[in-house]
Motif scaffolding. Structure first.
Motif, PDB file in Angstrom:
ATOM      1  N   UNK A  32       0.862  -1.177   0.000  1.00  0.00           N
ATOM      2  CA  UNK A  32       0.000   0.000   0.000  1.00  0.00           C
ATOM      3  C   UNK A  32       0.901   1.231   0.000  1.00  0.00           C
ATOM      4  N   UNK A  33       0.649   2.150  -0.892  1.00  0.00           N
ATOM      5  CA  UNK A  33       1.530   3.313  -1.038  1.00  0.00           C
ATOM      6  C   UNK A  33       0.739   4.601  -0.846  1.00  0.00           C
ATOM      7  N   UNK A  34       1.464   5.628  -0.443  1.00  0.00           N
ATOM      8  CA  UNK A  34       0.885   6.954  -0.219  1.00  0.00           C
ATOM      9  C   UNK A  34       1.919   7.975  -0.676  1.00  0.00           C
ATOM     10  N   UNK A  35       1.573   8.792  -1.664  1.00  0.00           N
ATOM     11  CA  UNK A  35       2.532   9.703  -2.284  1.00  0.00           C
ATOM     12  C   UNK A  35       1.975  11.119  -2.269  1.00  0.00           C
TER      13      UNK A  35
ATOM     14  N   UNK B 256       1.409  -0.593  -5.108  1.00  0.00           N
ATOM     15  CA  UNK B 256       2.579  -0.355  -5.935  1.00  0.00           C
ATOM     16  C   UNK B 256       3.790  -1.132  -5.503  1.00  0.00           C
ATOM     17  N   UNK B 257       4.782  -1.105  -6.361  1.00  0.00           N
ATOM     18  CA  UNK B 257       6.115  -1.639  -6.077  1.00  0.00           C
ATOM     19  C   UNK B 257       7.097  -0.502  -6.291  1.00  0.00           C
ATOM     20  N   UNK B 258       7.448   0.181  -5.208  1.00  0.00           N
ATOM     21  CA  UNK B 258       8.349   1.324  -5.248  1.00  0.00           C
ATOM     22  C   UNK B 258       9.644   0.961  -4.530  1.00  0.00           C
ATOM     23  N   UNK B 259      10.741   1.273  -5.156  1.00  0.00           N
ATOM     24  CA  UNK B 259      12.026   0.902  -4.570  1.00  0.00           C
ATOM     25  C   UNK B 259      12.362   1.773  -3.370  1.00  0.00           C
ATOM     26  N   UNK B 260      13.226   1.246  -2.502  1.00  0.00           N
ATOM     27  CA  UNK B 260      13.734   1.973  -1.339  1.00  0.00           C
ATOM     28  C   UNK B 260      12.611   2.497  -0.454  1.00  0.00           C
ATOM     29  N   UNK B 261      11.491   1.788  -0.430  1.00  0.00           N
ATOM     30  CA  UNK B 261      10.336   2.289   0.309  1.00  0.00           C
ATOM     31  C   UNK B 261      10.101   1.481   1.586  1.00  0.00           C
ATOM     32  N   UNK B 262      11.163   0.866   2.125  1.00  0.00           N
ATOM     33  CA  UNK B 262      11.022   0.162   3.400  1.00  0.00           C
ATOM     34  C   UNK B 262      10.761   1.155   4.534  1.00  0.00           C
ATOM     35  N   UNK B 263      11.270   2.373   4.391  1.00  0.00           N
ATOM     36  CA  UNK B 263      11.034   3.442   5.357  1.00  0.00           C
ATOM     37  C   UNK B 263      10.471   4.643   4.603  1.00  0.00           C
ATOM     38  N   UNK B 264       9.765   5.536   5.307  1.00  0.00           N
ATOM     39  CA  UNK B 264       9.236   6.725   4.632  1.00  0.00           C
ATOM     40  C   UNK B 264      10.349   7.531   3.972  1.00  0.00           C
ATOM     41  N   UNK B 265      10.070   8.040   2.783  1.00  0.00           N
ATOM     42  CA  UNK B 265      11.020   8.820   2.004  1.00  0.00           C
ATOM     43  C   UNK B 265      10.528  10.257   1.944  1.00  0.00           C
ATOM     44  N   UNK B 266      11.379  11.209   2.314  1.00  0.00           N
ATOM     45  CA  UNK B 266      10.930  12.594   2.333  1.00  0.00           C
ATOM     46  C   UNK B 266      12.017  13.575   1.946  1.00  0.00           C
ATOM     47  N   UNK B 267      11.612  14.624   1.243  1.00  0.00           N
ATOM     48  CA  UNK B 267      12.508  15.736   0.896  1.00  0.00           C
ATOM     49  C   UNK B 267      11.673  17.003   0.799  1.00  0.00           C
ATOM     50  N   UNK B 268      12.229  18.113   1.260  1.00  0.00           N
ATOM     51  CA  UNK B 268      11.571  19.395   1.027  1.00  0.00           C
ATOM     52  C   UNK B 268      12.607  20.511   1.096  1.00  0.00           C
TER      53      UNK B 268
ATOM     54  N   UNK C 230       5.375   6.994   1.331  1.00  0.00           N
ATOM     55  CA  UNK C 230       5.352   5.949   2.351  1.00  0.00           C
ATOM     56  C   UNK C 230       4.758   4.678   1.765  1.00  0.00           C
ATOM     57  N   UNK C 231       5.249   3.544   2.235  1.00  0.00           N
ATOM     58  CA  UNK C 231       4.742   2.224   1.841  1.00  0.00           C
ATOM     59  C   UNK C 231       4.530   1.398   3.103  1.00  0.00           C
ATOM     60  N   UNK C 232       3.548   0.495   3.074  1.00  0.00           N
ATOM     61  CA  UNK C 232       3.294  -0.365   4.228  1.00  0.00           C
ATOM     62  C   UNK C 232       2.768  -1.707   3.753  1.00  0.00           C
ATOM     63  N   UNK C 233       2.882  -2.734   4.603  1.00  0.00           N
ATOM     64  CA  UNK C 233       2.700  -4.116   4.175  1.00  0.00           C
ATOM     65  C   UNK C 233       1.445  -4.797   4.711  1.00  0.00           C
TER      66      UNK C 233
ATOM     67  N   UNK D 179      -5.013  -1.942   4.075  1.00  0.00           N
ATOM     68  CA  UNK D 179      -5.619  -0.668   4.480  1.00  0.00           C
ATOM     69  C   UNK D 179      -4.747   0.130   5.456  1.00  0.00           C
ATOM     70  N   UNK D 180      -3.439  -0.054   5.358  1.00  0.00           N
ATOM     71  CA  UNK D 180      -2.524   0.659   6.259  1.00  0.00           C
ATOM     72  C   UNK D 180      -2.223   2.081   5.791  1.00  0.00           C
ATOM     73  N   UNK D 181      -2.560   2.427   4.550  1.00  0.00           N
ATOM     74  CA  UNK D 181      -2.258   3.769   4.022  1.00  0.00           C
ATOM     75  C   UNK D 181      -3.467   4.694   4.192  1.00  0.00           C
TER      76      UNK D 181
END
Length: 341
Positions: free
Chosen positions: A148-151, A171-183, A192-195, A198-200
């Motif tokens: 489950x992904x949230x972008x 989805x299948x997004x790479x390096x998404x074991x932990x939340x990814x953020x930039x600003x 964010x991805x979760x396994x 309905x976790x997203x």
């Protein structure tokens, strides 16, 4: 004599191909198009992006093929938008005319014996403005291994409709074991991805309700030295949430082929991923992250930039490591969906 002639012709053809540069299929349309194009000097990969929409009236597919830059690999996502299911897949390769074939979502959808333990995920998109609803729609993922992904992605100030993007789905997004953020001062990205099913479920509007400040201050800029990252244009930004490291990156802009720089706040997971290259469309990327107030001030002139993608350094795998990750040009996905959904 004939053998000598054809041997010379063969080697001259190879030499001409090397001088001209990589060739990729490049086109847009509703069929798997096969129109070759010589890539620009800074482009050393071929790309295929396929968007398939499933509605009650049928299935339609849109293909986009082009040249691209290194640092990107394959990725996929599916989500609900305007009462239809959107499947987006992107693949990269590095051989001559290697993007002949395109991923086919129908092979997955029509496959028999689909496993019963596929995830269910909340789903929404910016196209139908459903991502801030308290009651989110749900969808079943189509393949094992999907999460489950949230972008969330937006720029400030917003110039175009596609500058603000929200997607939830599978989805299948790479390096998404932990939340990814930039600003930074100009933009905000959170993936964010979760396994679990309905976790997203997060519906926070990060523009209206920013993440809490974490006490870190970094330099912020985007662009080249004539626009956006000149010394007088570099500002300071207070970092939010998990984005507690200062990032600076230099690379080659995928459109213009010119040197470009990005500075801002990033999570440690973002620093170890290719998403600066993906969202900022940069190739031959050199990224540096650090901890400490205003520590991302080393890239201050053009001499610190890496050479272009076709330089001698880029052909040496020990000189420039290739980022082993996947690519999802989400702004392309939203643009395509805005035009055809």
């Amino acid at each position: 004599m004939t053998f000598f002639f054809w041997t010379c012709f063969f080697f001259l053809s190879l030499l001409a191909a090397h001088v001209l540069g990589l060739q990729c299929y490049s086109c847009d349309g509703e069929s798997n198009c096969l129109e070759p194009q010589v890539c620009q000097e800074h482009q050393d990969r071929c790309r295929t992006t396929v968007m398939t929409t499933l509605t009650r009236s049928g299935i339609s597919t849109y293909y986009h093929k082009d040249c691209d830059m290194s640092g990107k690999a394959n990725n996929s996502i599916s989500y609900l938008s305007n009462n239809q299911v959107v499947f987006l897949a992107e693949e990269h390769c590095e051989r001559e005319l290697c993007n002949e074939h395109a991923p086919n979502v129908l092979d997955v959808l029509l496959a028999r014996g689909r496993p019963p333990n596929l995830l269910h995920c909340h789903s929404c998109s910016s196209a139908d403005e459903t991502c801030f609803n308290t009651s989110l729609a749900q969808m079943r993922c189509s393949r094992p291994g999907e999460q489950c992904v949230d972008i969330t992605s937006f720029t400030a100030p917003e110039e175009f409709l596609q500058d603000e993007l929200h997607i939830k789905g599978c989805g299948e997004l790479s390096h998404c074991q932990e939340p990814l953020g930039f600003h930074n001062r100009n933009s905000f990205y959170l993936i964010t991805c979760c396994d679990s099913s309905l976790c997203n479920k997060e519906t926070r509007d990060y523009k209206a309700s920013p993440l809490p400040l974490n006490g870190v201050t970094c330099y912020s800029c985007e662009g080249n030295f004539s626009q956006g990252c000149a010394p007088d244009d570099i500002t300071q930004v207070q970092c939010q949430g998990l984005m507690n490291q200062c990032l600076e990156a230099s690379g080659i802009d995928g459109v213009s082929g010119r040197s470009s720089i990005v500075k801002g706040c990033a999570s440690s997971s973002w620093c170890d991923s290719p998403y600066t290259s993906i969202y900022k469309n940069l190739g031959a990327l050199h990224t540096r992250c650090c901890t400490g107030k205003l520590c991302n001030g080393q890239i201050i002139d053009k001499t610190t930039l890496k050479p272009s993608a076709r330089s001698q350094a880029s052909h040496n795998p020990t000189a420039q490591p290739v980022l082993l990750s996947a690519s999802l040009l989400l702004w392309v996905a939203f643009l395509l969906c805005s035009e055809s959904c």
